[in-house]
Design an enzyme around this catalytic site. Structure first.
Site, PDB file in Angstrom:
ATOM      1  N   TYR A 179      91.521  34.602  62.010  1.00  0.00           N
ATOM      2  CA  TYR A 179      92.068  35.659  63.519  1.00  0.00           C
ATOM      3  C   TYR A 179      93.106  35.550  64.205  1.00  0.00           C
ATOM      4  CZ  TYR A 179      89.849  37.022  68.057  1.00  0.00           C
ATOM      5  OH  TYR A 179      89.266  38.809  68.683  1.00  0.00           O
ATOM      6  N   LYS A 204      95.848  37.781  65.100  1.00  0.00           N
ATOM      7  CA  LYS A 204      96.181  38.085  66.904  1.00  0.00           C
ATOM      8  C   LYS A 204      97.480  38.269  66.987  1.00  0.00           C
ATOM      9  CE  LYS A 204      91.841  40.460  67.775  1.00  0.00           C
ATOM     10  NZ  LYS A 204      91.871  41.755  67.841  1.00  0.00           N
TER      11      LYS A 204
HETATM   12  P1  NAP Z   1      82.478  43.730  69.275  1.00  0.00           P
HETATM   13  O1  NAP Z   1      81.707  43.847  70.009  1.00  0.00           O
HETATM   14  O2  NAP Z   1      82.192  42.979  67.562  1.00  0.00           O
HETATM   15  O3  NAP Z   1      82.935  45.483  68.778  1.00  0.00           O
HETATM   16  C1  NAP Z   1      83.605  45.623  67.703  1.00  0.00           C
HETATM   17  C2  NAP Z   1      84.054  46.551  67.104  1.00  0.00           C
HETATM   18  O4  NAP Z   1      85.002  46.927  66.017  1.00  0.00           O
HETATM   19  C3  NAP Z   1      82.422  48.022  66.826  1.00  0.00           C
HETATM   20  O5  NAP Z   1      82.645  49.095  67.957  1.00  0.00           O
HETATM   21  C4  NAP Z   1      82.893  47.723  65.677  1.00  0.00           C
HETATM   22  O6  NAP Z   1      81.770  49.075  65.114  1.00  0.00           O
HETATM   23  C5  NAP Z   1      84.099  48.175  65.086  1.00  0.00           C
HETATM   24  N1  NAP Z   1      84.221  47.635  63.707  1.00  0.00           N
HETATM   25  C6  NAP Z   1      84.238  46.054  63.036  1.00  0.00           C
HETATM   26  N2  NAP Z   1      84.511  46.456  62.053  1.00  0.00           N
HETATM   27  C7  NAP Z   1      85.334  47.960  61.762  1.00  0.00           C
HETATM   28  C8  NAP Z   1      85.863  48.564  60.989  1.00  0.00           C
HETATM   29  N3  NAP Z   1      86.053  47.831  59.364  1.00  0.00           N
HETATM   30  N4  NAP Z   1      85.658  49.637  60.488  1.00  0.00           N
HETATM   31  C9  NAP Z   1      85.398  50.446  62.223  1.00  0.00           C
HETATM   32  N5  NAP Z   1      85.272  49.831  63.189  1.00  0.00           N
HETATM   33  C10 NAP Z   1      85.128  48.292  63.133  1.00  0.00           C
HETATM   34  O7  NAP Z   1      83.891  43.346  69.190  1.00  0.00           O
HETATM   35  P2  NAP Z   1      84.233  43.140  70.884  1.00  0.00           P
HETATM   36  O8  NAP Z   1      84.349  41.517  71.991  1.00  0.00           O
HETATM   37  O9  NAP Z   1      83.781  44.188  71.766  1.00  0.00           O
HETATM   38  O10 NAP Z   1      85.816  43.006  70.410  1.00  0.00           O
HETATM   39  C11 NAP Z   1      86.375  44.559  70.535  1.00  0.00           C
HETATM   40  C12 NAP Z   1      88.270  43.591  70.421  1.00  0.00           C
HETATM   41  O11 NAP Z   1      88.606  42.895  71.782  1.00  0.00           O
HETATM   42  C13 NAP Z   1      88.405  42.955  69.231  1.00  0.00           C
HETATM   43  O12 NAP Z   1      89.354  42.930  68.505  1.00  0.00           O
HETATM   44  C14 NAP Z   1      88.697  41.117  69.507  1.00  0.00           C
HETATM   45  O13 NAP Z   1      88.906  41.167  67.949  1.00  0.00           O
HETATM   46  C15 NAP Z   1      89.015  41.823  70.718  1.00  0.00           C
HETATM   47  N6  NAP Z   1      88.730  40.087  71.563  1.00  0.00           N
HETATM   48  C16 NAP Z   1      87.314  40.045  71.739  1.00  0.00           C
HETATM   49  C17 NAP Z   1      87.207  38.961  73.066  1.00  0.00           C
HETATM   50  C18 NAP Z   1      85.818  38.783  72.955  1.00  0.00           C
HETATM   51  O14 NAP Z   1      85.927  37.718  73.573  1.00  0.00           O
HETATM   52  N7  NAP Z   1      84.660  39.349  73.451  1.00  0.00           N
HETATM   53  C19 NAP Z   1      87.937  37.794  73.589  1.00  0.00           C
HETATM   54  C20 NAP Z   1      89.091  38.456  72.760  1.00  0.00           C
HETATM   55  C21 NAP Z   1      89.581  39.769  71.761  1.00  0.00           C
HETATM   56  P3  NAP Z   1      81.379  49.647  64.000  1.00  0.00           P
HETATM   57  O15 NAP Z   1      80.161  47.607  63.720  1.00  0.00           O
HETATM   58  O16 NAP Z   1      79.903  50.308  64.178  1.00  0.00           O
HETATM   59  O17 NAP Z   1      82.368  49.856  62.789  1.00  0.00           O
END
Ligand code: NAP
Length: 247
Positions: free
Chosen positions: A155, A159
């Site tokens: 990851y 990133k």
């Molecule tokens: P999440 O709730 O797990 O949502 C992930 C999203 O990505 C979902 O809409 C999922 O939809 C989609 N996705 C995953 N695999 C996919 C694939 N193979 N093809 C198409 N879509 C895909 O994650 P989140 O927390 O909102 O995170 C969003 C972004 O922010 C990510 O890049 C994550 O690394 C980053 N981030 C999050 C945090 C945090 O604390 N939450 C912190 C730092 C960075 P489907 O499952 O329907 O495909």
């Protein structure tokens, strides 16, 4: 703005969490939002919710782990809508494990969605954005990409890679009126952090200057700014939205 004049914003990972909040915000900002993820039913309900509030949205199911599908996704948007103005590469996954136990598969799966798909979507969007002489590329990284995190070599590599990719795009595409920036979230309450234990999260929150976890809407506001006219002189930057974790 009439519907036909709306700028088109593609948001990946828009079925839930941060991506859904970004899609809602960009729709509110007046963009025609293209919602992308794998789960078609969730995309449809997100689209319906945005439309019920007067926004304009459409859904496109796509598995971003397949580069050819990512390319066709962007080509499809450009051929149907005639343009792509904003690209938000937000979709992301994790497959955590300490380095000694991390399989090649777990490394490559994370790189495929979190970095290769970002590269392919940016490449496919660059030419149509250049034609319009306006564009906003906003890639969602993580504080892990800045400082690393035990158990997240895959990851973190992806990133950090996003940051180098975006800074390069800023340099290559700036003269065409296209900006490229990164938003690096800290701990944000979504399904991704729900997978962590309550205890770990509350301990993490206590150590933050702002003493709380972030909300998806707080990332969406940062993206909204970077997508705006007002951010036209901001490019190649990493905007960290993390309650002060990395400062
Ligand atoms: P999440 O709730 O797990 O949502 C992930 C999203 O990505 C979902 O809409 C999922 O939809 C989609 N996705 C995953 N695999 C996919 C694939 N193979 N093809 C198409 N879509 C895909 O994650 P989140 O927390 O909102 O995170 C969003 C972004 O922010 C990510 O890049 C994550 O690394 C980053 N981030 C999050 C945090 C945090 O604390 N939450 C912190 C730092 C960075 P489907 O499952 O329907 O495909």
């Amino acid at each position: 703005m009439g519907n036909d004049e709306r700028r088109v914003a593609v948001v990946t990972g828009a079925s839930r969490g941060i991506g859904l909040a970004i899609a809602r915000q960009l729709a509110e900002d007046g963009f025609h939002v293209v919602l992308v993820a794998r789960d078609e039913a969730k995309l449809q309900s997100a689209q319906a919710e945005i439309e019920s509030k007067g926004g304009v949205a459409e859904s496109r199911a796509c598995d971003l782990s397949n580069s050819a599908d990512v390319e066709s996704l962007i080509e499809g948007v450009v051929s149907d809508r005639g343009r792509i103005d904003v690209l938000v590469n937000n979709a992301g996954i994790n497959r955590d494990g300490l380095i000694l136990r991390m399989s090649d598969e777990d490394f490559h799966d994370v790189l495929a969605v979190n970095l290769t798909a970002v590269f392919v979507a940016c490449r496919a969007s660059a030419r149509p954005m250049m034609r319009g002489r306006w564009g906003r590329i906003i890639n969602i990284s993580s504080v892990t990409g800045l400082i690393g995190n035990p158990g997240q070599a895959n990851y973190a590599a992806a990133k950090s890679g996003i940051i180098g990719l975006t800074k390069t795009l800023a340099k290559e595409l700036g003269s065409k009126g296209i900006t490229a920036n990164v938003v690096a979230p800290g701990f944000i309450e979504t399904d991704m952090t729900d997978a962590m234990s309550e205890e770990v999260l509350s301990e993490a929150a206590k150590r933050l200057p702002l003493r709380r976890l972030g909300q998806p809407e707080e990332i969406a506001h940062a993206v909204s700014y970077l997508a705006s006219e007002g951010a036209g002189y901001v490019t190649g930057q990493v905007l960290t939205v993390d309650g002060g974790m990395v400062c």
